[in-house]
Design a protein around this motif. Structure first.
Motif: not given
Length: 224
Positions: A68-71, A92-101, A107-108
């Motif tokens: 969501x923070x990516x222009x 199939x095409x899917x969207x995943x949000x960037x995520x970190x531990x 990733x926030x």
């Protein structure tokens, strides 16, 4: 005379072999690990061993890792929607949000995506989430600011809190984190094709869509 010809022939063969090896290595470098004009690696592939251990679920043929923070992710929304419509039957095409531990940086906002996704309303509120983060500078990773945004978008805050603690959300967050880390994602948007190929946009849509679909169809990198 024959003694003179033999060294010449041997030298000619030697040069031909070396040239062939150099050419093969160069083609391998360009095709398997393509780089942009500025030296950025824009297409890489996983080894067979690493591919076999991929955390990606079968049936996720092209994955966009976004934030969501990516222009650029926000600008590409319509293009990715068009790519989804061009997917071959059964793919199939899917969207995943960037995520970190640690859920820092881009990733926030992964927990917001995961919760809205499980609630079945993420796509309807994606544009608003982009605007909140990038245009209105609202930190959706802050619980108070997030709840205010939820209320403003007429999303049931109590239901959001309940769903955010569910096993489904925790599993999705864990999955997104494992994919982001396993594929060493360090920029968004990044596209993963057929589990094997990791592509960063190196040309305008729809040409980039053509490239992704070609990789998906042929399981090999198209020529630069």
């Amino acid at each position: 005379m024959k003694k003179r010809i033999l060294p010449i022939l041997a030298y000619t063969v030697f040069v031909a072999v070396i040239s062939a090896l150099i050419t093969t290595a160069w083609i391998h470098y360009l095709v398997r690990n393509q780089t942009s004009d500025d030296g950025q690696q824009v297409l890489t592939s996983l080894s067979a061993d690493k591919l076999a251990k991929s955390p990606i679920t079968n049936g996720e043929d092209i994955i966009e890792i976004f934030s969501y923070g990516c222009h650029y992710c926000a600008l590409n929304e319509k293009n990715v929607e068009a790519l989804e419509k061009r997917m071959p039957a059964g793919k199939k095409l899917v969207r995943l949000h960037f995520s970190l531990d640690n859920q820092g940086g881009l990733a926030r906002f992964a927990p917001v995506f995961a919760t809205l996704q499980v609630m079945g309303i993420e796509e309807a509120h994606r544009e608003s989430a982009y605007d909140a983060v990038m245009k209105n500078h609202i930190d959706l990773g802050d619980p108070a600011k997030r709840d205010a945004w939820l209320a403003e978008n007429k999303i049931d805050v109590d239901e959001y809190h309940k769903v955010s603690q569910s096993t489904e959300v925790k599993d999705l967050l864990d999955y997104m984190t494992r994919v982001s880390q396993y594929y060493d994602i360090n920029a968004t948007p990044t596209f993963i094709v057929a589990k094997k190929w990791v592509a960063i946009q190196d040309r305008d849509f729809p040409s980039f869509s053509d490239k992704l679909l070609s990789i998906l169809k042929n399981d090999q990198a198209p020529e630069k």
